[in-house]
Design an enzyme around this catalytic site. Structure first.
Site, PDB file in Angstrom:
ATOM      1  N   HIS A  55      -7.470  -5.579  -1.394  1.00  0.00           N
ATOM      2  CA  HIS A  55      -6.340  -4.888  -0.758  1.00  0.00           C
ATOM      3  C   HIS A  55      -5.799  -5.656   0.450  1.00  0.00           C
ATOM      4  O   HIS A  55      -4.669  -5.422   0.878  1.00  0.00           O
ATOM      5  CB  HIS A  55      -6.795  -3.490  -0.342  1.00  0.00           C
ATOM      6  CG  HIS A  55      -5.680  -2.526  -0.061  1.00  0.00           C
ATOM      7  ND1 HIS A  55      -4.810  -2.082  -1.030  1.00  0.00           N
ATOM      8  CD2 HIS A  55      -5.280  -1.917   1.095  1.00  0.00           C
ATOM      9  CE1 HIS A  55      -3.939  -1.240  -0.503  1.00  0.00           C
ATOM     10  NE2 HIS A  55      -4.196  -1.126   0.783  1.00  0.00           N
ATOM     11  N   SER A 113       0.854  -1.181   0.000  1.00  0.00           N
ATOM     12  CA  SER A 113       0.000   0.000   0.000  1.00  0.00           C
ATOM     13  C   SER A 113       0.902   1.248   0.000  1.00  0.00           C
ATOM     14  O   SER A 113       1.702   1.424  -0.916  1.00  0.00           O
ATOM     15  CB  SER A 113      -0.951  -0.036   1.201  1.00  0.00           C
ATOM     16  OG  SER A 113      -1.983   0.903   1.052  1.00  0.00           O
TER      17      SER A 113
END
Length: 450
Positions: free
Chosen positions: A423, A309
């Site tokens: 994610h 991320s």
């Protein structure tokens, strides 16, 4: 409700009769609100949030208000920690944060948040006063109170033990579950060693090093720098399966909390806003310099870097600004803030944190200047790109752009795509995919660092 409410961080509290009717709005459209709970007598509402919806990296505080609407009071204004922040780990999905937990008499409220290196339980009285630490020195994920507040049940972990259930009562604190003991007895794990360094401003920053479990004096080892996401992520006394896997394979693992991290206060977290790739990059490089100075067993010619991320963004930024790392693995990463604006679930809310101004269209060049893609011609580091196809936070197109850019520059690179994952692949993905992700990471570092 405002038709364009999703364009604002402001949230409001409404009530509606269980018999139906029109909702009643209790708040005035001035707060970011993440959690709420009723007092035992129903007369008050507590919520976690802040009153600066246009601000960046603002601490979440504990507020109370009459349950029918009215004046709001901030009970943690001087605490300088953002409530509800946890310490990172990849060995739990997400224990539900209990939010604001009332005492049985309604005179005080308990809450959980990180203060490096732990996540602690705190209490504050409704009539004001200092925040009191109730349980500290552990990395706690969730908790609940008995009916008379005499017993607190909580789960907690540390850097070598996954989460277990604990109890605190009049006799003290004790662990009551032992789910992981049999497994841990068969493993030889590395215990992180804490050290500090000073950045360019003279600030003291925490860092940790993990040696291979079979470390031998006089040998030199490849090392991997791990970078957390966020940027308001937190490293501390919590377990990472990934870190232990790397050390078990003979790598030194290094990690720190550069400027922009949570757990140190609002000013520290806000420093990076509008300055991505600047002070955070400086701190990470200073951390590596200090580690190499202190620990002669690290082989400076065999350094790797990885992160996910925002940590993936920093991995991409690092390899486009220095060639000191011999291999990189970038997870769920960002390479182009210009395109992320319209493709990510939060992209349209990020311009000010990237460019220092909320007007994306007037400052598109600044977004490009903060994008690793802009500097792809500088990259020499062999880079493995791992991404989930259903990632809405850092969309798949980010990985595809970075792969194409590196491929055209002749940089050794591969792109591994995980179908039906989002994610959260490294934390809550399908077990077979989580294992495969780690195998690819080890394969890449084995190829380039050993």
């Amino acid at each position: 409700m405002d038709e364009d409410a999703d364009l604002s961080r402001v949230r409001d509290i409404f009530t509606i009769s269980s018999k139906g009717g029109e909702p009643q709005k209790l708040t005035e459209g001035k707060h970011v609100i993440t959690d709420l709970s009723w007092s035992p007598d129903g007369g008050l509402l507590a919520f976690i949030g802040h009153d600066k919806p246009k601000g960046l990296a603002i601490n979440l505080d504990l507020w109370v208000m009459p349950s029918g609407g009215g004046e709001m009071r901030n009970l943690t204004e001087g605490f300088d920690r953002s409530l509800g922040m946890g310490v990172g780990s990849d060995l739990r999905v997400a224990t539900p944060n209990p939010g604001a937990v009332w005492s049985h008499d309604g005179d005080s409220i308990y809450f959980l948040t990180a203060s490096i290196p732990h996540a602690n339980i705190y209490k504050v009285d409704l009539d004001g006063g200092a925040v009191e630490e109730v349980i500290g020195g552990r990395t706690i994920d969730g908790f609940s109170l008995s009916g008379d507040d005499s017993v607190i049940a909580f789960n907690a972990m540390d850097a070598t033990h996954p989460a277990e259930l604990w109890i605190k009562d009049r006799e003290g604190e004790r662990r009551v579950t032992h789910f992981n003991d049999r497994l841990l007895r068969r493993l030889k794990l590395s215990t992180p060693e804490h050290f500090t360094f000073r950045n360019s401003l003279g600030e003291e920053i925490d860092g940790w090093i993990m040696r291979p479990p079979d470390y031998r004096e006089g040998e030199r080892y490849p090392a991997v720098l791990e970078i957390h996401g966020g940027p308001r992520g937190v490293y501390g006394d919590a377990i990472y399966h990934e870190f232990h896997l790397l050390t078990a394979e003979g790598y030194v693992v290094l990690y720190t909390n550069p400027r922009g991290s949570a757990g140190y206060g609002e000013d520290y977290a806000r420093t990076v806003m509008g300055h991505y790739g600047e002070c955070d990059y400086e701190d990470l490089m200073a951390f590596m310099d200090e580690a190499l100075r202190r620990f002669s067993f690290i082989d400076e010619s065999r350094l790797g870097v990885t992160g996910g991320s925002y940590g993936g963004y920093m991995t991409n930024w690092i390899v486009s600004h220095t060639d000191r790392f011999r291999a990189a693995v970038t997870f769920r990463s960002i390479c182009n803030w210009v395109s992320k604006f319209g493709c990510s679930d939060i992209g349209y809310m990020q311009p000010e944190s990237i460019a220092g101004d909320p007007d994306y269209f007037e400052h598109m060049e600044k977004h490009l200047a903060k994008s690793p893609l802009r500097y792809a011609k500088n990259v020499k580091t062999p880079t493995l790109i791992i991404h989930s196809e259903n990632d809405l936070r850092c969309p798949m197109e980010q990985a595809e752009q970075w792969f194409v850019a590196l491929k055209l520059q002749g940089v050794p690179t591969e792109l591994v795509r995980f179908p039906d994952e989002n994610h959260e692949l490294s934390r809550s993905g399908k077990p077979k995919h989580r294992e495969e992700r780690l195998r690819h990471m080890l394969r890449w570092f084995e190829r380039w660092l050993k």
